[in-house]
Design an enzyme around this catalytic site. Sequence first.
Site, PDB file in Angstrom:
ATOM      1  N   ARG A  15      65.942  31.776  62.398  1.00  0.00           N
ATOM      2  CA  ARG A  15      66.809  32.563  61.499  1.00  0.00           C
ATOM      3  C   ARG A  15      66.242  33.956  61.231  1.00  0.00           C
ATOM      4  O   ARG A  15      66.952  34.958  61.315  1.00  0.00           O
ATOM      5  CB  ARG A  15      67.006  31.828  60.169  1.00  0.00           C
TER       6      ARG A  15
ATOM      7  N   GLU B 124      78.454  24.380  65.466  1.00  0.00           N
ATOM      8  CA  GLU B 124      78.359  23.969  66.887  1.00  0.00           C
ATOM      9  C   GLU B 124      79.692  23.914  67.624  1.00  0.00           C
ATOM     10  O   GLU B 124      79.785  24.333  68.788  1.00  0.00           O
ATOM     11  CB  GLU B 124      77.635  22.619  66.995  1.00  0.00           C
TER      12      GLU B 124
ATOM     13  N   ASP C  92      68.151  18.016  69.679  1.00  0.00           N
ATOM     14  CA  ASP C  92      69.245  18.844  70.226  1.00  0.00           C
ATOM     15  C   ASP C  92      68.813  20.117  70.951  1.00  0.00           C
ATOM     16  O   ASP C  92      69.044  20.293  72.143  1.00  0.00           O
ATOM     17  CB  ASP C  92      70.270  19.181  69.123  1.00  0.00           C
TER      18      ASP C  92
ATOM     19  N   GLU D 246      62.661  26.903  61.361  1.00  0.00           N
ATOM     20  CA  GLU D 246      63.769  27.554  60.648  1.00  0.00           C
ATOM     21  C   GLU D 246      63.524  29.050  60.484  1.00  0.00           C
ATOM     22  O   GLU D 246      64.441  29.861  60.621  1.00  0.00           O
ATOM     23  CB  GLU D 246      63.990  26.909  59.274  1.00  0.00           C
TER      24      GLU D 246
HETATM   25  C1  DMJ Z   1      71.281  25.967  62.661  1.00  0.00           C
HETATM   26  O1  DMJ Z   1      70.203  26.328  61.913  1.00  0.00           O
HETATM   27  C2  DMJ Z   1      70.966  25.967  64.119  1.00  0.00           C
HETATM   28  O2  DMJ Z   1      72.131  26.024  64.851  1.00  0.00           O
HETATM   29  C3  DMJ Z   1      70.172  24.773  64.543  1.00  0.00           C
HETATM   30  O3  DMJ Z   1      69.984  24.735  65.929  1.00  0.00           O
HETATM   31  C4  DMJ Z   1      70.864  23.514  64.118  1.00  0.00           C
HETATM   32  N1  DMJ Z   1      71.201  23.524  62.742  1.00  0.00           N
HETATM   33  C5  DMJ Z   1      71.844  24.670  62.166  1.00  0.00           C
HETATM   34  C6  DMJ Z   1      73.344  24.683  62.279  1.00  0.00           C
HETATM   35  O4  DMJ Z   1      73.959  23.490  62.264  1.00  0.00           O
END
Ligand code: DMJ
Length: 577
Positions: free
Chosen positions: A212, A476, A341, A208
Amino acid sequence: MNPPSRTDFVSLTLTGQGSGIYNNNKQWRRQSCWRKWKLLSRLQRNLILFTVALMLVCGIATNPSVTEHFRGKSSKTMEFFSLPLPCLFLQKQKRAAHKRGPPGLQNRLQKKGNVSDTQVEKEEGEKLEAVRDAFRHAWKGYKEFAWGKDELRPMSKSYGEWFGLGLTLIDALDTMWILNLKKEFEEAKTWVSTELSFDKDVDVNLFESTIRILGGLLSTYHLTGDTLFLDKAKDIGTRLMPAFNTPSKIPYSDVNIGKGTAHPPRWTSDSTVAEVTSIQLEFRELSRLTQDTRYQAAVDEVMQKVHKLEGKQDGLVPMFINTNSGQFTHLGMFTLGARADSYYEYLLKQWIQGGKKETALLEDYLQALEGVKKNLLKKSSPNRLTFVGELSHGRFSPKMDHLVCFLPGTLALGAHHGLPAEHMELAKQLMETCYQMYAQMETGLSPEIVHFNMHEGSIGDVDVKLADRHNLLRPETVESLFYLYRFTKDRKYRDWGWEILQNFNKYTKVSTGGYTSINNVRDPEYPSPRDKMESFFLGETLKYFYLLFSDDPELLSLDKYVFNTEAHPLPIWPTAQ
Ligand code: DMJ
């Protein structure tokens, strides 16, 4: 009575003109001009002289190259008060023209002059402004109740801390830059330069904070060229490196950035596969910028290990990996949703980032897509929507997370970069499905997870379990709409996005500032606010809305940038590298 002689039209009856003799010699013209001048009244002559003088003064005063010389560094206010009014008008017009100039919208407006195009562009402008409004509203809440904190809690007008690092502010930096919200950006930048410190005894999640914070700082550095952001990126990147000190070199999930120690979660020594394979774009870029190879070496090693691991099924990866053994655990479970994912997303994007030379990444990506088609791709009933389900020990489940809606965008990006056209076809089908996950809900907003009906005679395509009815303002679907619109220019993607934005405004906007995640997308009367605005709403969702509504292909060209999984654009490396 004869009317008084009117000298102002005497000049129209000049000697010679009426004679029909055309005399064009220089002397005659000089005399004739002088005569004309003499025939004017004093008032007329004064008026002409005054106008000429005024035009001269204005011309000089509003010419930047001339005024620069005289003005030195005088303030704009001074400049404003020292000019006569008509000049100010001219100057204002020049400034407005400068403001409107490139990038594109106004220029295209003038060039085309075609009514329907103009209308289309007006709508484009309105939609872009609607996104800027949404951002300003979200920012208002953050600024008032959560400034410098990780997340806004808009209902209780308070904040939540996760890492204590101003997560929302950092995640939103490049969005403000892209949306041209200069004042907001400058305030945030001041906070970064004066308040942000990573020298803190806090545990942060490696994934994270990489996507970010490190991603956000790197992209802001690229957009602005301001080394403040690169220095901060280097600082946090270096502090995250202890995560890789594990027996297997598969990183731990958590790092204490103040103490320089790292550890797995308390209940397991596993890390999540998506987490350890979706930090590569950022660390690789950090190495390129700093010329310090350690960052890239650490994340490349993870990819090389995962590339060779046993336990995949047709290129699909399990969801967990052990930091001691370096092996996959919880074998036999496959999803493109949570915990796996962005593994797939980063295979493609690393390949693009590195100039399409790292063939192992491409092979793994293509093989995984074959695995998706063979094991996870099905059609729903009654409308035959294509969806991606999950596999658990050979048993198919028609469950699809909203998170999977990154896939249409990724598929389209691959096709744009030369992968088979059938990827684009699949992208379009899945895009329709992701849109239906919104459209078939009573609020027009997607739930976190849906289950597709596959039995003949089902009434609707989508079922939602009680526990899955929440919406976290996730990006998404909007992200994929952006890619699909960029590559196809099919306006329906933009219309779908507009519909979704309006529903966010209707059901998640908090009047005192900010947006909130909600508990129940099936109840338009009471969607039940959750009191949390995730940082990715500003970092990703609103950014992708803006890019979707912009018709400027040069606004973060997908031939020059690759977006990390938190929507932070990083440059595609020049081929020489
Ligand atoms: C975000 O932090 C990123 O897109 C991550 O890949 C998946 N989760 C959240 C958004 O849904």
